[in-house]
Design a protein around this motif. Structure first.
Motif, short mmCIF file in Angstrom:
data_model
loop_
_atom_site.label_atom_id
_atom_site.label_comp_id
_atom_site.label_asym_id
_atom_site.label_seq_id
_atom_site.Cartn_x
_atom_site.Cartn_y
_atom_site.Cartn_z
N LYS A 130 0.83 -1.21 0.00
CA LYS A 130 0.00 0.00 0.00
C LYS A 130 0.86 1.26 0.00
CE LYS A 130 -3.20 2.54 2.97
NZ LYS A 130 -3.88 2.58 4.29
N LEU A 131 1.87 1.30 0.85
CA LEU A 131 2.72 2.49 0.96
C LEU A 131 3.57 2.69 -0.30
CD1 LEU A 131 3.82 2.12 4.69
CD2 LEU A 131 2.28 3.84 3.73
N ARG A 132 4.01 1.61 -0.91
CA ARG A 132 4.76 1.73 -2.17
C ARG A 132 3.86 2.30 -3.26
NH1 ARG A 132 7.62 -3.81 -3.47
NH2 ARG A 132 8.49 -2.58 -5.19
N GLN A 133 2.61 1.87 -3.29
CA GLN A 133 1.67 2.40 -4.29
C GLN A 133 1.45 3.89 -4.07
OE1 GLN A 133 -1.86 0.00 -3.98
NE2 GLN A 133 -0.92 -1.79 -4.95
N GLN A 134 1.36 4.31 -2.81
CA GLN A 134 1.14 5.72 -2.49
C GLN A 134 2.28 6.60 -3.00
OE1 GLN A 134 -1.44 5.29 1.66
NE2 GLN A 134 0.41 6.54 1.62
N ARG A 135 3.51 6.17 -2.77
CA ARG A 135 4.62 7.02 -3.21
C ARG A 135 4.81 6.97 -4.72
NH1 ARG A 135 9.71 3.57 -0.57
NH2 ARG A 135 9.88 2.06 -2.26
N ALA B 235 2.42 6.90 -6.77
CA ALA B 235 1.33 7.70 -7.33
C ALA B 235 1.66 9.19 -7.36
CB ALA B 235 0.05 7.48 -6.52
N LEU B 236 2.73 9.61 -6.70
CA LEU B 236 3.10 11.02 -6.70
C LEU B 236 3.56 11.43 -8.10
CD1 LEU B 236 5.11 11.09 -3.35
CD2 LEU B 236 2.83 12.06 -3.74
N HIS C 74 8.74 10.51 2.04
CA HIS C 74 7.60 11.39 1.79
C HIS C 74 6.72 11.37 3.04
CE1 HIS C 74 8.44 11.72 -2.52
NE2 HIS C 74 8.62 10.41 -2.55
N CYS D 242 3.69 11.14 3.33
CA CYS D 242 2.57 10.20 3.23
C CYS D 242 2.94 8.77 3.63
CB CYS D 242 1.99 10.21 1.81
SG CYS D 242 3.16 9.65 0.54
N GLN D 243 4.21 8.53 3.96
CA GLN D 243 4.64 7.19 4.34
C GLN D 243 4.59 6.96 5.84
OE1 GLN D 243 8.08 7.78 1.23
NE2 GLN D 243 8.18 5.67 1.94
#
Length: 201
Positions: free
Chosen positions: A12-17, A19-20, A170, A172-173
């Motif tokens: 999930k966290l890899r997808q979030q970063r 997506a930046l 980031h 967001c992590q």
């Protein structure tokens, strides 16, 4: 948190970063330099190990340029697969050096041409991470390379000695809480594009 949920959180966290956007990544990298320049221990550091970003990690290129402009010696991790168990060492790096990709697709210095340094001689190590909490726990990619390379920090009194361990991220992590294992090496600070987080123990 069991292995499955840890894996799910990592995904999930890899997808979030990832997506930046490119402009968000660029702004984050610039702000990261500004955050770290506020830290006296970082400004004084002469031997700094970092990493080259991949998979959406916050970029260290502006940071490496800034460090080298002020005369600091920079190092990058190299995975040595020829050892009995694959291990990580830190080798000298300058922007003009030719890099090659390791088995994970990450660019690294040529270990045969660039000298390695004992991590105890480094002033600062800038670590990549997938996730972090405010207790200094770090979620990495799961290979354990940094924990093994920095195992000496678990010795009595060594946590207060060099190198200073700074996780880069980031904002967001951040997560509320991460579990820790006895082999995990805690961070001294976390630097994100928004703030410096001093870990209190």
């Amino acid at each position: 948190m069991d292995a499955l949920s840890k894996s799910q959180l990592r995904s999930k966290l890899r997808q979030q970063r990832r997506a930046l956007s490119a402009s968000q990544q660029q702004r984050a990298a610039t702000r990261l330099v500004q955050q770290l320049q506020r830290l006296p221990a970082f400004r004084r550091a002469r031997h700094i190990a970092s990493y080259l970003a991949s998979d959406g990690e916050i970029s260290t290129l502006p940071l490496l340029v800034a460090c080298q402009r002020r005369g600091a010696q920079c190092y990058l991790p190299v995975i040595h697969a020829d050892a009995r168990r694959a291990e990580m060492r830190f080798h000298h790096y300058r922007p003009q050096h030719t890099l090659r990709h390791n088995r994970y697709g990450i660019a690294e210095p040529n270990a045969l041409r660039r000298r390695a340094i004992d991590p105890r001689q480094l002033d600062v190590i800038l670590l990549p991470l997938v996730g972090f909490d405010r207790s200094g726990r770090r979620l990495g990619m799961g290979g354990g390379f940094y924990d093994r390379a920095l195992a000496f920090k678990q010795q009595r009194g060594a946590q207060r000695q060099r190198p200073l361990l700074i996780g880069l991220s980031h904002h967001c992590q951040e997560v509320p809480h991460l579990p820790s294992q006895h082999w995990d090496i805690p961070l001294d600070l976390i630097a994100s594009d928004r703030e410096l987080i001093q870990i209190r123990r």
